[in-house]
Design an enzyme around this catalytic site. Structure first.
Site, PDB file in Angstrom:
ATOM      1  N   LYS A  76      58.023  10.899  36.639  1.00 19.10           N
ATOM      2  CA  LYS A  76      58.445  11.864  35.746  1.00 19.10           C
ATOM      3  C   LYS A  76      57.873  13.313  36.401  1.00 19.10           C
ATOM      4  O   LYS A  76      56.907  13.419  36.995  1.00 19.10           O
ATOM      5  CB  LYS A  76      57.627  11.621  34.514  1.00 19.10           C
ATOM      6  CG  LYS A  76      57.976  12.464  33.279  1.00 19.10           C
ATOM      7  CD  LYS A  76      57.321  11.879  31.981  1.00 19.10           C
ATOM      8  CE  LYS A  76      57.744  13.002  30.744  1.00 19.10           C
ATOM      9  NZ  LYS A  76      57.226  12.446  29.346  1.00 19.10           N
ATOM     10  N   SER A 151      60.339  12.030  25.628  1.00 19.34           N
ATOM     11  CA  SER A 151      60.673  13.041  26.644  1.00 19.34           C
ATOM     12  C   SER A 151      60.850  12.472  28.097  1.00 19.34           C
ATOM     13  O   SER A 151      61.391  13.194  28.805  1.00 19.34           O
ATOM     14  CB  SER A 151      59.478  14.054  26.681  1.00 19.34           C
ATOM     15  OG  SER A 151      58.322  13.202  26.979  1.00 19.34           O
ATOM     16  N   SER A 175      57.013   9.011  23.930  1.00 15.87           N
ATOM     17  CA  SER A 175      57.750   9.352  25.109  1.00 15.87           C
ATOM     18  C   SER A 175      58.162   8.148  26.134  1.00 15.87           C
ATOM     19  O   SER A 175      58.815   8.535  27.098  1.00 15.87           O
ATOM     20  CB  SER A 175      57.634  10.630  25.911  1.00 15.87           C
ATOM     21  OG  SER A 175      57.634  11.633  24.802  1.00 15.87           O
TER      22      SER A 175
HETATM   23  N1  GLN Z   1      58.846  13.203  20.497  1.00 15.86           N
HETATM   24  C1  GLN Z   1      57.436  13.446  20.426  1.00 15.86           C
HETATM   25  C2  GLN Z   1      57.384  15.174  20.568  1.00 15.86           C
HETATM   26  O1  GLN Z   1      58.248  15.897  20.824  1.00 15.86           O
HETATM   27  C3  GLN Z   1      56.777  12.928  21.511  1.00 15.86           C
HETATM   28  C4  GLN Z   1      56.830  13.454  22.587  1.00 15.86           C
HETATM   29  C5  GLN Z   1      56.058  12.696  23.924  1.00 15.86           C
HETATM   30  O2  GLN Z   1      55.518  11.433  23.594  1.00 15.86           O
HETATM   31  N2  GLN Z   1      55.771  13.329  25.123  1.00 15.86           N
HETATM   32  O3  GLN Z   1      56.269  15.537  20.754  1.00 15.86           O
END
Ligand code: GLN
Length: 482
Positions: A76, A151, A175
Site C-alpha cells: 500500500k 482505503s 481499511s
Molecule cells: N473508512 C474509515 C475512514 O475513512 C476507515 C479508513 C481506514 O481504516 N484507514 O476513516
C-alpha cells in the site's frame, strides 16, 4: 491453473521445486499489472523487482532462502520505501521520495521478497471507497463499475485480480477488512501494536495497524510471521514474542464458542449479506462450534466516537505537511502564511480537509472536553463490552460491510459513507484483531465474514479461518476470465 492463481504457500513450494524461477514469476506478475485497467497501482517498481528477483534466485540456488524468499508482493502506498515515491494517495506527497524504509518494508527486504510496486489508496487512508485518491478510484475486479472498498482498495483489487500474490494494507477503521470483503479475499488486522507503525504514514496513531491482504488464511499467517514484532522505533509496538502463526492452523475448532452480537444484525444490514453470513456461521456449527447470541451495547456509538477520535489525531498528524519540509509547495508564496495556506489548500483533497477541520474544531479549547475527552470515555465502554463478551465466547462473528460492493460514485454525502463503517470501527477503537474471509456471494459479488478475536489471538483467528477454508472454496473463486 495459471501461475498467478497460486497462493503464497504454493508459490513457496513452486520456487523450492524449481518449477519456475523467481525472475519468471516476477515477469509474469509485472506483465499482469501492466495490462490491468483497474488503476490498482500508483507506482510499478519493475527494475527494482527484477533486481530483487535475481537476488532471490541466487539465494534459492545457494540454499540460503528463508520462508518467503522470492515471493512477489505490493505495498500500500502508505509504507515508506527508501528511494521510491510514497504518496499516501495524495497530491501533497506526489513528489515525495521516501528517504528510508518503514519497518514492514525493511523486514520484507531483509527476507528477500520482491516488491512489484505501490498500490492505490484513499488519500491518507481516509475513505471507504478509494475515490478520495488523488490518482483516481480503483475498480473492483468483480464488476468494474463498483468500488473495491477502501482505503486499501488498490491492494485488495490487486490480490483479487491476481496481479500480486499478496499485498500489505493498513486498517484504522476497517481499511483492510472492508476492501477484502468487497473484493472476495482474506484480510487480517492484527491487535494494535503487533506490527510496527514506523514509517507507515500516520493517519490516526492510536488506531492505525498494518496487516496482510491475501488469498488465504494460511498465506496471512505466513506474511504475519514475516512482519510482526516489537520495534524499538515504534513505542506503541508490543514487547511480545512473535508466535509461529502457521503452527496452529490445523487445530480442531470443535467446541469453539462463537458470539453473534445482535447489534451487528439489525436494521441497515442487506438481507442477502445477512443470509451469506448466517450460512457461514452454520458451516462453523457443522464443524462443532457453538453459537451464542451476545450484545455489544455500546457498539452503536462506534461511528460518532471514531469520527471524533480519528479526525482529531489526523489533524495533528497532518500538520507536518506544511509545504516547507517535504511534499507539495505552492508556487510563488507571498509570505510564510501564504505558503502554509496555499500549499495545504492546493495539496489536500476535500475529504482530508474536512477531517482536519473537524479535528481542529473538536480539539480546540472549550470543545475538547465535550468531544475528544467524551469520545475517549465512550471508547473505553466499547472495549469493556468486548472484554465482557470474551469471558464467555472465543470469537465474535458478523458482517464486515452492510452491503456488497457499491457503485463508484454511489455515495454523494460523506456521512452516508461513514455509516457503512459501522461493523469495522469497534475493533480498532478497542485495539482488537479482526479478519475478513470470503464467505459467499450475493448479487454476484463477494461477501466477507468478519471475525473479531481477543487481544493477541491472531493465531486463533487464523486457525478458525483456515479451518473454514479447508471445507469451502469461496477464497478460490476469481472474477471472470482469471
Ligand atoms: N473508512 C474509515 C475512514 O475513512 C476507515 C479508513 C481506514 O481504516 N484507514 O476513516
Amino acid at each position: 491453473m495459471g501461475i498467478h492463481n497460486k497462493t503464497v504457500a504454493e508459490l513457496v513450494q513452486g520456487l523450492k521445486n524449481k518449477e519456475f524461477s523467481c525472475v519468471e514469476l516476477t515477469q509474469n506478475y509485472l506483465q499482469r499489472i501492466k495490462t490491468s485497467n483497474l488503476n490498482a497501482f500508483i507506482t510499478i517498481t519493475d527494475e527494482l523487482a527484477l533486481a530483487q528477483a535475481r537476488d532471490a534466485d541466487e539465494k534459492i540456488a545457494k540454499n540460503q532462502s528463508g520462508a518467503l524468499t522470492g515471493i512477489p508482493y505490493a505495498h500500500k502506498d502508505i509504507f515508506c520505501t527508501n528511494g521510491i515515491k510514497t504518496s499516501a494517495g495524495s497530491k501533497m506527497l506526489d513528489n515525495f521520495i521516501a528517504p528510508y524504509d518503514a519497518t514492514v518494508s525493511y523486514k520484507l527486504n531483509q527476507q528477500h521478497l520482491v516488491m512489484l510496486g505501490k498500490t492505490n489508496m484513499d488519500e491518507f487512508a481516509m475513505g471507504s471507497s478509494n475515490e478520495s485518491s488523488f490518482y483516481g478510484a480503483v475498480k473492483n475486479p468483480w464488476n468494474q463499475n463498483k468500488s473495491p472498498g477502501g482505503s486499501s482498495g488498490g491492494s485488495a483489487a490487486a490480490v483479487a485480480a491476481r496481479l500480486v500474490p499478496f499485498a500489505t494494507g493498513t486498517d484504522t477503521g476497517g481499511s483492510i477488512r472492508q476492501p477484502s470483503s468487497l473484493c472476495g479475499i482474506t484480510g487480517l488486522k492484527p491487535t494494535y501494536g503487533r506490527i510496527s507503525r514506523y514509517g507507515m504514514i500516520a493517519y490516526a496513531s492510536s488506531l492505525d495497524q498494518a496487516g496482510p491482504i491475501t488469498q488465504t488464511a494460511q498465506d496471512a499467517a505466513l506474511v504475519l510471521n514475516a512482519i510482526a514484532g516489537f520495534d524499538e522505533k515504534d513505542s506503541t509496538s508490543a514487547r511480545r514474542e512473535v508466535e509461529d502463526y502457521t503452527a496452529t492452523l490445523n487445530d480442531s475448532i470443535k467446541g469453539l464458542k462463537i458470539g453473534l452480537p445482535r447489534e451487528f444484525f439489525s436494521e441497515g444490514l442487506d438481507d442477502d449479506v445477512a443470509r451469506v453470513v448466517m450460512t457461514a456461521v452454520k458451516v462453523f456449527e457443522s464443524m462443532g462450534a457453538i453459537v451464542q447470541d451476545i450484545s455489544l451495547p455500546n457498539s452503536k456509538f462506534a461511528i460518532p466516537t471514531y469520527y471524533i477520535v480519528a479526525p482529531c489525531e489526523c489533524s495533528s498528524n497532518l500538520s507536518r505537511m506544511d509545504g516547507v519540509r517535504f511534499g507539495y509547495r505552492c508556487e510563488n508564496p507571498k509570505d510564510l502564511e501564504d505558503l502554509y495556506l496555499r500549499s495545504r489548500t492546493e495539496g489536500f483533497g476535500a475529504e482530508v480537509k474536512r477531517r482536519i477541520m473537524i479535528g481542529n474544531y473538536a480539539l480546540s479549547a472549550g470543545y475538547y472536553d465535550a468531544y475528544y475527552l467524551k469520545a475517549q470515555k465512550v471508547r473505553h465502554l466499547i472495549s469493556d463490552d468486548f472484554k465482557k463478551a470474551f469471558k464467555t465466547i472465543d470469537v465474535v462473528m458478523g458482517p464486515v460491510s452492510p452491503t456488497t460492493a457499491f457503485d463508484l460514485g454511489a455515495f454523494t454525502d460523506p456521512v452516508s459513507m461513514y455509516l457503512a463503517d459501522i461493523y469495522t470501527l469497534s475493533a480498532n477503537l478497542a485495539g482488537l484483531p479482526g479478519m475478513s474471509i470470503p464467505a459467499g456471494f450475493a448479487q454476484g459479488l463477494p461477501v466477507g465474514l468478519q471475525m473479531i478475536g481477543n487481544y493477541w489471538h491472531e493465531s486463533k483467528l487464523l486457525n478458525i479461518a483456515h479451518q473454514f477454508q479447508q471445507i469451502t472454496d469461496y477464497h478460490r473463486q476469481t472474477p471472470d476470465g482469471l
